[in-house]
Every structure is written in structure tokens, then in C-alpha cells.
Design an enzyme around this catalytic site. Structure first.
Site, PDB file in Angstrom:
ATOM      1  N   PHE A  81       0.830  -1.218   0.000  1.00  0.00           N
ATOM      2  CA  PHE A  81       0.000   0.000   0.000  1.00  0.00           C
ATOM      3  C   PHE A  81       0.860   1.261   0.000  1.00  0.00           C
ATOM      4  O   PHE A  81       0.428   2.309  -0.452  1.00  0.00           O
ATOM      5  CB  PHE A  81      -0.876   0.056   1.266  1.00  0.00           C
ATOM      6  CG  PHE A  81      -1.942  -0.986   1.336  1.00  0.00           C
ATOM      7  CD1 PHE A  81      -1.798  -2.107   2.148  1.00  0.00           C
ATOM      8  CD2 PHE A  81      -3.102  -0.852   0.598  1.00  0.00           C
ATOM      9  CE1 PHE A  81      -2.791  -3.068   2.229  1.00  0.00           C
ATOM     10  CE2 PHE A  81      -4.108  -1.816   0.668  1.00  0.00           C
ATOM     11  CZ  PHE A  81      -3.949  -2.918   1.488  1.00  0.00           C
ATOM     12  N   LYS A  85      -0.425   9.573  -2.205  1.00  0.00           N
ATOM     13  CA  LYS A  85      -1.641   9.334  -3.005  1.00  0.00           C
ATOM     14  C   LYS A  85      -2.512  10.577  -3.214  1.00  0.00           C
ATOM     15  O   LYS A  85      -3.687  10.475  -3.566  1.00  0.00           O
ATOM     16  CB  LYS A  85      -2.467   8.261  -2.323  1.00  0.00           C
ATOM     17  CG  LYS A  85      -2.905   8.642  -0.934  1.00  0.00           C
ATOM     18  CD  LYS A  85      -4.111   7.850  -0.507  1.00  0.00           C
ATOM     19  CE  LYS A  85      -4.685   8.465   0.745  1.00  0.00           C
ATOM     20  NZ  LYS A  85      -6.015   7.981   1.066  1.00  0.00           N
ATOM     21  N   SER A 125      -5.427   1.830  -8.797  1.00  0.00           N
ATOM     22  CA  SER A 125      -6.555   2.753  -8.730  1.00  0.00           C
ATOM     23  C   SER A 125      -7.284   2.830 -10.058  1.00  0.00           C
ATOM     24  O   SER A 125      -6.668   2.679 -11.119  1.00  0.00           O
ATOM     25  CB  SER A 125      -6.031   4.156  -8.354  1.00  0.00           C
ATOM     26  OG  SER A 125      -7.034   5.112  -8.503  1.00  0.00           O
ATOM     27  N   TYR A 150       0.416  11.198  -9.824  1.00  0.00           N
ATOM     28  CA  TYR A 150      -0.023  10.118  -8.926  1.00  0.00           C
ATOM     29  C   TYR A 150      -0.585   8.969  -9.763  1.00  0.00           C
ATOM     30  O   TYR A 150      -0.146   7.826  -9.644  1.00  0.00           O
ATOM     31  CB  TYR A 150      -1.091  10.612  -7.943  1.00  0.00           C
ATOM     32  CG  TYR A 150      -1.885   9.467  -7.375  1.00  0.00           C
ATOM     33  CD1 TYR A 150      -3.159   9.173  -7.860  1.00  0.00           C
ATOM     34  CD2 TYR A 150      -1.343   8.635  -6.409  1.00  0.00           C
ATOM     35  CE1 TYR A 150      -3.871   8.091  -7.385  1.00  0.00           C
ATOM     36  CE2 TYR A 150      -2.046   7.552  -5.928  1.00  0.00           C
ATOM     37  CZ  TYR A 150      -3.305   7.277  -6.418  1.00  0.00           C
ATOM     38  OH  TYR A 150      -4.009   6.190  -5.954  1.00  0.00           O
ATOM     39  N   LYS A 154       0.750   4.791 -10.671  1.00  0.00           N
ATOM     40  CA  LYS A 154      -0.003   3.530 -10.619  1.00  0.00           C
ATOM     41  C   LYS A 154       0.124   2.780 -11.952  1.00  0.00           C
ATOM     42  O   LYS A 154       0.300   1.568 -11.999  1.00  0.00           O
ATOM     43  CB  LYS A 154      -1.474   3.802 -10.292  1.00  0.00           C
ATOM     44  CG  LYS A 154      -1.709   4.332  -8.902  1.00  0.00           C
ATOM     45  CD  LYS A 154      -1.185   3.365  -7.835  1.00  0.00           C
ATOM     46  CE  LYS A 154      -1.365   3.910  -6.438  1.00  0.00           C
ATOM     47  NZ  LYS A 154      -0.734   3.032  -5.412  1.00  0.00           N
ATOM     48  N   VAL A 217     -19.616  21.608  -3.320  1.00  0.00           N
ATOM     49  CA  VAL A 217     -19.881  20.548  -4.304  1.00  0.00           C
ATOM     50  C   VAL A 217     -19.254  21.008  -5.606  1.00  0.00           C
ATOM     51  O   VAL A 217     -19.682  22.026  -6.174  1.00  0.00           O
ATOM     52  CB  VAL A 217     -21.401  20.326  -4.461  1.00  0.00           C
ATOM     53  CG1 VAL A 217     -21.675  19.351  -5.603  1.00  0.00           C
ATOM     54  CG2 VAL A 217     -21.991  19.816  -3.146  1.00  0.00           C
TER      55      VAL A 217
HETATM   56  C1  WQD Z   1     -15.080  12.400  -5.332  1.00  0.00           C
HETATM   57  C2  WQD Z   1     -16.121  13.350  -5.925  1.00  0.00           C
HETATM   58  C3  WQD Z   1     -15.214  15.490  -6.491  1.00  0.00           C
HETATM   59  C4  WQD Z   1     -14.329  16.849  -2.443  1.00  0.00           C
HETATM   60  C5  WQD Z   1      -9.588  10.284  -5.673  1.00  0.00           C
HETATM   61  C6  WQD Z   1      -8.316   9.895  -6.318  1.00  0.00           C
HETATM   62  C7  WQD Z   1      -8.324   8.419  -6.650  1.00  0.00           C
HETATM   63  C8  WQD Z   1      -8.652   7.632  -5.429  1.00  0.00           C
HETATM   64  C9  WQD Z   1      -9.970   8.090  -4.828  1.00  0.00           C
HETATM   65  C10 WQD Z   1      -6.602   6.896  -4.458  1.00  0.00           C
HETATM   66  C11 WQD Z   1     -15.565  14.140  -7.099  1.00  0.00           C
HETATM   67  C12 WQD Z   1     -16.268  15.624  -5.398  1.00  0.00           C
HETATM   68  C13 WQD Z   1     -14.719  16.086  -3.537  1.00  0.00           C
HETATM   69  C14 WQD Z   1     -15.087  18.011  -2.101  1.00  0.00           C
HETATM   70  C15 WQD Z   1     -16.571  17.570  -3.936  1.00  0.00           C
HETATM   71  N1  WQD Z   1      -7.617   7.768  -4.483  1.00  0.00           N
HETATM   72  N2  WQD Z   1     -15.822  16.435  -4.254  1.00  0.00           N
HETATM   73  N3  WQD Z   1     -16.187  18.316  -2.866  1.00  0.00           N
HETATM   74  O1  WQD Z   1     -11.316  12.446  -7.110  1.00  0.00           O
HETATM   75  O2  WQD Z   1     -12.927  10.460  -7.400  1.00  0.00           O
HETATM   76  O3  WQD Z   1     -10.614  10.075  -6.575  1.00  0.00           O
HETATM   77  O4  WQD Z   1      -9.836   9.480  -4.531  1.00  0.00           O
HETATM   78  O5  WQD Z   1      -6.469   5.877  -5.052  1.00  0.00           O
HETATM   79  O6  WQD Z   1      -7.049   8.086  -7.129  1.00  0.00           O
HETATM   80  O7  WQD Z   1      -8.204  10.618  -7.523  1.00  0.00           O
HETATM   81  O8  WQD Z   1     -12.260  11.219  -5.100  1.00  0.00           O
HETATM   82  O9  WQD Z   1     -13.220  11.975  -2.983  1.00  0.00           O
HETATM   83  O10 WQD Z   1     -11.596  13.511  -4.198  1.00  0.00           O
HETATM   84  O11 WQD Z   1     -13.881  13.167  -5.117  1.00  0.00           O
HETATM   85  O12 WQD Z   1     -17.573  17.875  -4.612  1.00  0.00           O
HETATM   86  O13 WQD Z   1     -14.782  18.760  -1.124  1.00  0.00           O
HETATM   87  O14 WQD Z   1     -16.467  14.307  -4.923  1.00  0.00           O
HETATM   88  O15 WQD Z   1     -15.348  16.555  -7.427  1.00  0.00           O
HETATM   89  O16 WQD Z   1     -16.624  14.317  -8.029  1.00  0.00           O
HETATM   90  P1  WQD Z   1     -11.818  11.132  -6.640  1.00  0.00           P
HETATM   91  P2  WQD Z   1     -12.690  12.506  -4.262  1.00  0.00           P
END
Ligand code: WQD
Length: 335
Positions: A81, A85, A125, A150, A154, A217
Site C-alpha cells: 500500500f 496518493k 486505482s 499520482y 499507478k 460541491v
Molecule cells: C469524489 C467526488 C469530487 C471533495 C480520488 C483519487 C483516486 C482515489 C480516490 C486513491 C468528485 C467531489 C470532492 C469536495 C466535492 N484515491 N468532491 N467536494 O477524485 O474520485 O478520486 O480518490 O487511489 O485516485 O483521484 O475522489 O473523494 O476527491 O472526489 O464535490 O470537497 O467528490 O469533485 O466528483 P476522486 P474525491
């Protein structure tokens, strides 16, 4: 009793996987450099399982220390792990990400090659797919050019493992996670974002706890039913159990190729606003949020086709989104 090395075993997914490994009867040794985790997690794991994992604070970028560890420990399998990230941070600090994520992987694989350690599970990922052309996303979906250093680590990591397995007869499985959320039902371990959370769920729970003023959002003008982006949110305990299933597959030599990869998700997509509504319902907490501009680099939608993992790993998710959100909230209240 098989001895399994878990690198990054004090982290969010690592610690939940250590718990499930111990529950499944494995002897677990953790390597963690504590750069993005806390030593207190070790005691929390013991409180849950009654067994204190062996722990070594080692920086896997230091080859001598990695070699010393393997000189003194007989390992039957590795779940890797340990990596940086944060997508946004990787854009600002690419060299730190390549040095850490690729360097540590190469040193681990060199020890496996030199000592004929055979079984390797890699934490990958769904970002390797970028914005997939077809949904749900299968393992046949084309790998897209990574959107961040990042994500690139991967993709490169999987290629390094593939080449190493081919050249040296190792066996490896790469698990391509979708979006891990939630916490162990004991609320003794969970996601510990250091600083301002980048991921959605920790930001949601910190907003509900009053630590953050308001959730933004990121965009409501996506081509989705409610305009907000869709992801596949998987309970971290279900994700941890997928690692046990993958490890068993290798230990029992049931793998069909020496390098396999599986999409690990629920198969269900949820939009940001659906998560907000589900959180409020599951926890009876009102969430203060506003619609904000899109976040740079975000894709519209990603959720897994889980058929291959379900059939080949004999694994599927058991926990609901509501359970995951409730557990995340219980964990937040304990902070
Ligand atoms: C999810 C959704 C944001 C925060 C990331 C990494 C990926 C994996 C999972 C490691 C998106 C929205 C987020 C906020 C929001 N990590 N959001 N307001 O980007 O899908 O993936 O985490 O392996 O590699 O890229 O996850 O949780 O950042 O975002 O609206 O304050 O929530 O735009 O649509 P993401 P996330």
C-alpha cells in the site's frame, strides 16, 4: 502460519486490511514510514483483533533498510500500500511522487526476485482508466494517459510488476480501487486525512462535525442526472476483504496468469448530491453545502463492472453506502 508483509499498514486501507488478515489467521508484519499515518493505529488494530502486528518503521526508498528487513524476516507474501496518493499534491511535486512510489516498488520487487518471494498484491486505482468511454468500467477498458503524476505512478507501477513477473516468474495481482470510504464498525480505525481533506467523505464528515464551515460541491453542470459527478464508493472493509481474496488466490495458485488485475468497486455509481442526501439520512445530520465550480482534473463518472472480481476472486461487496457513511460519521465523532 503464513507471514504477510503489509507496507503502509498503518494507513487507511492498510490498517483495515491488516485487521482482516489477522481475522483470517495470517501472521502480519507492517512496514510504515509514518509519513502519512500515526503509530497509535497499531494499538487500535490490537484492540480490534487482540493481536499486535509486528511493526518496522522503514522508509522503503532506502534500499539498504529494505534489504536488511528481508535478511531478517521470512515473508510469504506482500500487500503493497505504501505510496503517496494525493492527486493535487502530485501535480505540484512530481519527483517526490516518482521517487517514493516507483523507487519503493522497485526495491521491494528486487528483494522478491532475489529471494523467490512469490505473492504480491499491488494497490492500484481506477484512475488508470481516466474518463472511460463506456460505463460500467471493465478490466478491458483502455488505460488512458494519466491525468496526474499520482495516477501515472499507478500505471507505471503495474507495468513494472508485469515485466518483473514475466522475467522472474513472480505472481502478482493488482487491485484497481474505486473510491474507498467508511471505517471499521468499532470506530477504532478509519480515514485520518492530515490537513484539509481532499476526498469527499472526510470533508463531508468534518463539515457535519463543524470542523469545516461548508462543503463545496465541485460542479453541478456535469452530464449526469443531477449534474454532479458520479463515483463508485466502496466500504473500506469490503475493499480490505478483496485483498484477502486476492492473496488466497495466489497462495492457492488459482491465478490464471502471473500478472492479473481486477476492478474493485460496488458496481453502483453515486453522485455527489446523492452522497450528501444519503449522509443526511443515514446520520440524521444536516449538511451545510454550496455548489462551487468544477475541480480541475475531475472526470464526470466512474463506476466498476465487478463481474470479473466477483467470479474470479469469489468476492463481492456486502456493505451498503448507508453503512459506509454511518461508519464514517461514527469514526469522525471519535476524533
Ligand atoms: C469524489 C467526488 C469530487 C471533495 C480520488 C483519487 C483516486 C482515489 C480516490 C486513491 C468528485 C467531489 C470532492 C469536495 C466535492 N484515491 N468532491 N467536494 O477524485 O474520485 O478520486 O480518490 O487511489 O485516485 O483521484 O475522489 O473523494 O476527491 O472526489 O464535490 O470537497 O467528490 O469533485 O466528483 P476522486 P474525491
Amino acid at each position: 502460519m503464513k507471514k504477510i508483509l503489509v507496507t503502509g499498514g498503518l494507513g487507511f486501507i492498510g490498517s483495515h486490511t491488516v485487521v482482516e488478515l489477522q481475522n483470517a489467521g495470517f501472521d502480519v508484519t507492517i512496514i510504515d514510514d509514518l509519513s502519512n499515518s500515526k503509530i497509535e493505529v497499531l494499538e487500535s488494530i490490537q484492540e480490534i483483533t487482540g493481536k499486535l502486528p509486528e511493526f518496522h518503521q522503514i522508509d522503503l526508498k532506502v534500499k539498504k533498510d529494505v534489504t536488511d528487513f528481508f535478511n531478517n524476516n521470512n515473508i510469504d507474501g506482500i500487500i503493497h500500500f505504501a505510496a503517496f496518493k494525493a492527486v493535487g499534491e502530485s501535480v505540484k511535486k512530481p519527483l517526490e511522487y516518482y521517487e517514493n512510489n516507483i523507487g519503493s516498488l522497485v526495491y521491494l520487487l528486487q528483494e522478491m526476485r532475489d529471494r523467490s518471494i512469490d505473492n504480491f498484491i499491488f494497490s492500484s486505482s481506477c484512475t488508470v482508466y481516466g474518463q472511460a468511454d463506456e460505463l460500467p468500467i471493465t478490466e478491458e477498458a483502455p488505460i488512458k494517459k494519466a491525468e496526474s503524476p499520482y495516477g501515472n505512478t499507478k500505471q507505471i507501477g503495474e507495468e513494472i510488476i508485469r515485466d518483473t513477473c514475466k522475467a522472474n516468474g513472480l505472481n502478482a495481482i493488482s487491485l484497481r480501487y474505486f473510491n474507498p470510504i467508511g471505517a471499521h464498525e468499532s470506530a477504532k480505525i478509519g480515514e485520518l486525512p492530515l490537513g484539509v481533506p481532499q476526498n469527499l467523505i472526510p470533508y463531508v464528515t468534518q463539515t457535519a462535525a463543524g470542523i469545516r464551515e461548508q462543503l463545496s460541491v465541485f460542479g453541478d453542470d456535469y452530464n449526469t442526472p443531477d449534474g454532479t459527478a458520479i463515483r463508485d464508493y466502496i466500504h473500506v472493509v469490503d475493499l480490505a476483504k478483496a485483498h484477502i481474496a486476492a492473496l488466497q488466490r495466489l497462495l492457492q495458485k488459482e491465478n490464471k496468469n502471473n500478472f492479473e488485475f481486477f476492478n474493485v468497486g460496488t458496481g453502483k455509481g453515486s453522485s455527489v448530491l446523492e452522497i450528501v442526501t444519503a449522509f443526511e439520512k443515514a446520520t440524521n445530520q444536516k449538511l451545510n453545502y454550496k455548489i462551487a465550480p468544477r475541480r480541475e482534473g475531475d472526470i464526470t463518472a466512474a463506476y466498476a463492472d465487478t463481474n470479473l472480481a466477483n467470479s474470479e476472486l469469489n468476492w463481492k461487496t456486502e456493505k451498503s453506502i448507508e453503512e459506509a457513511l454511518q461508519s464514517a460519521w461514527e469514526w469522525q465523532k471519535k476524533q
